[in-house]
Design an enzyme around this catalytic site. Structure first.
Site, mmCIF file in Angstrom:
data_model
loop_
_atom_site.group_PDB
_atom_site.id
_atom_site.type_symbol
_atom_site.label_atom_id
_atom_site.label_comp_id
_atom_site.label_asym_id
_atom_site.label_seq_id
_atom_site.Cartn_x
_atom_site.Cartn_y
_atom_site.Cartn_z
ATOM 1 N N GLU A 99 0.767 -1.342 0.169
ATOM 2 C CA GLU A 99 -0.065 -0.183 0.108
ATOM 3 C C GLU A 99 0.902 1.370 -0.011
ATOM 4 O O GLU A 99 1.651 1.477 0.812
ATOM 5 C CB GLU A 99 -0.974 0.270 1.252
ATOM 6 N N LYS B 96 -7.145 -1.088 11.749
ATOM 7 C CA LYS B 96 -6.375 -1.510 10.464
ATOM 8 C C LYS B 96 -5.154 -0.550 10.014
ATOM 9 O O LYS B 96 -4.210 -0.977 9.634
ATOM 10 C CB LYS B 96 -7.641 -1.188 9.095
ATOM 11 N N ASP C 140 4.761 -14.502 11.456
ATOM 12 C CA ASP C 140 3.377 -14.849 10.917
ATOM 13 C C ASP C 140 2.474 -13.773 11.589
ATOM 14 O O ASP C 140 1.902 -13.518 12.487
ATOM 15 C CB ASP C 140 3.187 -15.932 11.914
ATOM 16 N N HIS D 253 -2.233 10.790 0.661
ATOM 17 C CA HIS D 253 -2.498 9.155 0.055
ATOM 18 C C HIS D 253 -2.397 9.363 -1.401
ATOM 19 O O HIS D 253 -1.852 8.501 -2.145
ATOM 20 C CB HIS D 253 -3.747 8.886 0.609
HETATM 21 C C1 MEV Z 1 -5.375 3.313 5.267
HETATM 22 O O1 MEV Z 1 -4.770 1.971 4.903
HETATM 23 C C2 MEV Z 1 -5.557 3.257 6.942
HETATM 24 C C3 MEV Z 1 -6.379 4.563 7.532
HETATM 25 O O2 MEV Z 1 -7.734 4.319 6.872
HETATM 26 C C4 MEV Z 1 -6.154 4.233 9.028
HETATM 27 C C5 MEV Z 1 -7.121 5.346 9.802
HETATM 28 O O3 MEV Z 1 -8.072 5.631 9.299
HETATM 29 O O4 MEV Z 1 -6.617 5.671 10.946
HETATM 30 C C6 MEV Z 1 -5.648 5.854 6.865
#
Ligand code: MEV
Length: 448
Positions: free
Chosen positions: A85, A280, A296, A393
Site C-alpha cells: 500500500e 487497520k 506470522d 495518500h
Molecule cells: C489506510 O490504509 C489506513 C487508514 O484508514 C487508517 C485510519 O483511518 O486511521 C488511514
C-alpha cells in the site's frame, strides 16, 4: 475450469502450469512467460522459495521499503517494511522523524509468555480428575523432557500446566492449559510438539490409573494446539511530549491538534466502526515489519484483534491522554514474534531485514514492531484531524495510477510536478493524461 484434477501435487511445476493454462486460461501461453519472469535468477534461491510452501509455481513480490530515524529506547533503527500500500512507509518515516525530535519511542515488554492447550473430553467425576492431575503433574511435565531440553538450556521451556474444567460451557470439556517461554523463537512448533506429547502422556497415565472406572478411562483428546492469543506476551510503546512542543499542523494550533487527536482516539475507543479502521491503520505498520522479518502476520493480527475486543466490544489498540499539558500516546498489544526458527534462517530478505535492525532479540523486535504500529497510527490520525487523509495518500497513489497508464518516466516527473498544488483524483489524472497524449478520455474509462 472444466473438471477437478486428481494428483495435482504430484505433477511437476511445468505440468501444473500447463494444466492451468489449458483449463483456466484458454491455452494462453503468456501465462507461462509471466510466471517464469517472476522466478529468481539464482536457482538455489528459487529452490528455497519452492520449498517454503506446496504447489509453488512462481514468486509473488511485495515491495520492501525502509523507514529510517526510528528512535526506540534511545537506539536508532531503520525499519524494513514489506507492504503493497502506498503512503504507509512514507507515513512511518514521517512519524519517526517527528518523534525523533521529541525523545523517540519508549518500548516496554510486559511479558513473553506463550500458551497452548490440550482440549479433551472426560466423562466422569471432576474432583477425581483434579486429584489425578495434582498427583501426575510432574510425570506429565517429565514426559516432555527430551523436547524441552534445548529450550530449557536457553532459559525457556514449560513454565506452568493447569487443569481447567470447562464443563459449564460444554459438556465433558476439559483443558490442559500449558504456559511456555520460547526465548527468541515464536515457538509454534515447540509448543505443538510439547502439547502432542502431553496429550499422549495424559491418555496413558489415565488409562493405567485405578482410581478411574473403565468408562472414565475413555478420555477423548480432541485437539493439541497453541493459542495465538497471548495476553501475557505483551508490549507497550509510547510517545509523549509537552503539548507546546507539538507542531502547528495545517493552521491547527498545537493545543487544538492535541485535543482533536485525543478525541479521535476516544472515538476509536468507543465506536467499533471507527476502531476497525483505526486498528487497520495500526496493522499497516505492524504487518509490514512482521512480514519483512519473516514472522506470522496472521497470528499477530488474530491476537491483536482479540486484545482489541477483550471486554466484549471491539476497541482501539492505541490510547491517548492529556494531563498537565503533556500529550501521551501509546499502544499495548500482544506480539508473539521470533528472531530464530521459521523463515528467519532461510529467507535471504528476512535475514537482511534482521541485519538491518541490528539482529534484535525477540523482545527488542516486539518493541520495534509496536513502535511501527504506533507511528503509523500517529501519522494517520495526524492527517485525519488536520488536512485529511486523501491529500498525502493520493499523492503517493499518483504513481500507481501513472504506472497503470504505462506513463513514461518523463510523464511521471511532469505529473508529480503538475499535481504538487492540486487535488489528485483518479479521474483528474486520467483526464489530464489523455489531454497530454491527445487520446479520448472515454477510451480510457470504458470497461474493456
Ligand atoms: C489506510 O490504509 C489506513 C487508514 O484508514 C487508517 C485510519 O483511518 O486511521 C488511514
Amino acid at each position: 475450469m472444466k473438471a477437478p484434477i486428481k494428483g495435482f501435487s504430484k505433477l511437476s511445476r511445468e505440468a501444473k502450469i500447463e494444466w492451468m493454462v489449458n483449463e483456466i486460461f484458454d491455452g494462453d501461453k503468456n501465462v507461462v512467460g509471466l510466471l517464469d519472469s517472476y522466478l529468481h535468477s539464482d536457482e538455489k534461491v528459487q529452490k528455497l522459495h519452492n520449498e517454503f510452501i506446496e504447489n509453488t509455481i512462481s514468486n509473488y513480490f511485495l515491495p520492501l521499503g525502509v523507514a529510517p530515524n526510528f528512535l526506540i529506547n534511545e537506539k536508532l533503527y531503520t525499519l524494513p517494511m514489506a507492504i503493497e500500500e502506498s503512503s504507509v512507509v512514507a507515513a512511518a518515516a514521517k512519524a519517526a522523524q517527528f518523534w525523533l525530535k521529541r525523545g523517540g519511542f519508549k518500548a516496554t515488554v510486559i511479558g513473553t509468555e506463550k500458551i497452548g492447550h490440550v482440549h479433551f473430553m472426560y466423562h466422569g467425576d471432576s474432583l477425581k480428575l483434579h486429584e489425578f492431575f495434582n498427583d501426575n503433574k510432574d510425570h506429565l511435565l517429565a514426559s516432555t523432557n527430551d523436547i524441552t531440553a534445548n529450550m530449557q538450556a536457553r532459559g525457556g521451556g514449560i513454565t506452568g500446566i493447569y487443569l481447567v474444567d470447562k464443563t459449564e460451557e460444554l459438556d465433558q470439556y476439559f483443558q490442559l492449559d500449558v504456559r511456555f517461554q520460547t526465548c527468541d523463537s515464536m515457538g509454534a512448533n515447540f509448543i505443538n510438539s510439547c502439547l502432542e506429547r502431553l496429550a499422549e502422556s495424559l491418555t496413558s497415565l489415565i488409562q493405567s490409573d485405578n482410581r478411574f472406572s473403565e468408562d472414565e478411562k475413555k478420555v477423548q483428546i480432541v485437539m493439541r494446539i497453541l493459542s495465538n492469543y497471548t495476553p501475557n506476551c505483551l508490549v507497550r510503546a509510547e510517545v509523549s511530549c509537552p503539548i507546546s512542543e507539538l507542531a502547528e499542523e495545517e493552521g491547527v494550533s498545537p493545543q487544538e491538534f492535541a485535543e482533536k487527536f485525543y478525541r479521535a482516539v476516544r472515538i476509536a475507543e468507543i465506536e467499533p466502526y471507527r476502531a476497525t479502521t483505526h486498528n487497520k491503520g495500526i496493522f499497516n505498520g505492524i504487518d509490514a515489519v512482521v512480514i519483512a522479518t519473516g514472522n506470522d502476520f496472521r497470528a499477530v493480527e488474530a491476537a491483536g484483534h482479540r486484545h482489541a475486543s477483550i471486554d466484549g466490544q471491539y476497541r482501539s489498540l492505541t490510547h491517548c491522554s492529556i494531563d498537565n499539558g503533556i500529550f501521551k500516546f501509546w499502544i499495548e498489544i500482544p506480539l508473539s514474534v521470533g528472531v530464530v526458527g521459521g523463515l528467519t534462517a532461510l529467507h535471504p530478505m528476512v535475514k537482511f531485514a534482521h541485519k538491518l535492525l541490528g539482529n534484535p532479540n525477540a523482545s527488542e523486535l516486539m518493541g520495534i514492531i509496536a513502535a511501527s504500529g504506533l507511528a503509523q497510527n500517529f501519522a494517520a490520525l495526524r492527517a485525519l484531524v488536520t488536512s485529511g487523509i486523501q491529500k498525502g495518500h493520493m499523492k503517493m497513489h499518483l504513481l500507481n495510477i501513472l504506472n497503470q497508464l504505462e506513463a513514461t518516466e518523463e510523464e511521471k516527473a511532469y505529473f508529480v510536478n503538475y499535481f504538487k498544488d492540486k487535488v489528485v483524483s483518479h479521474s483528474a489524472v486520467v483526464r489530464h493524461f489523455c489531454e497530454l497524449r491527445g487520446i479520448p478520455y472515454e477510451s480510457m474509462v470504458k470497461p474493456k
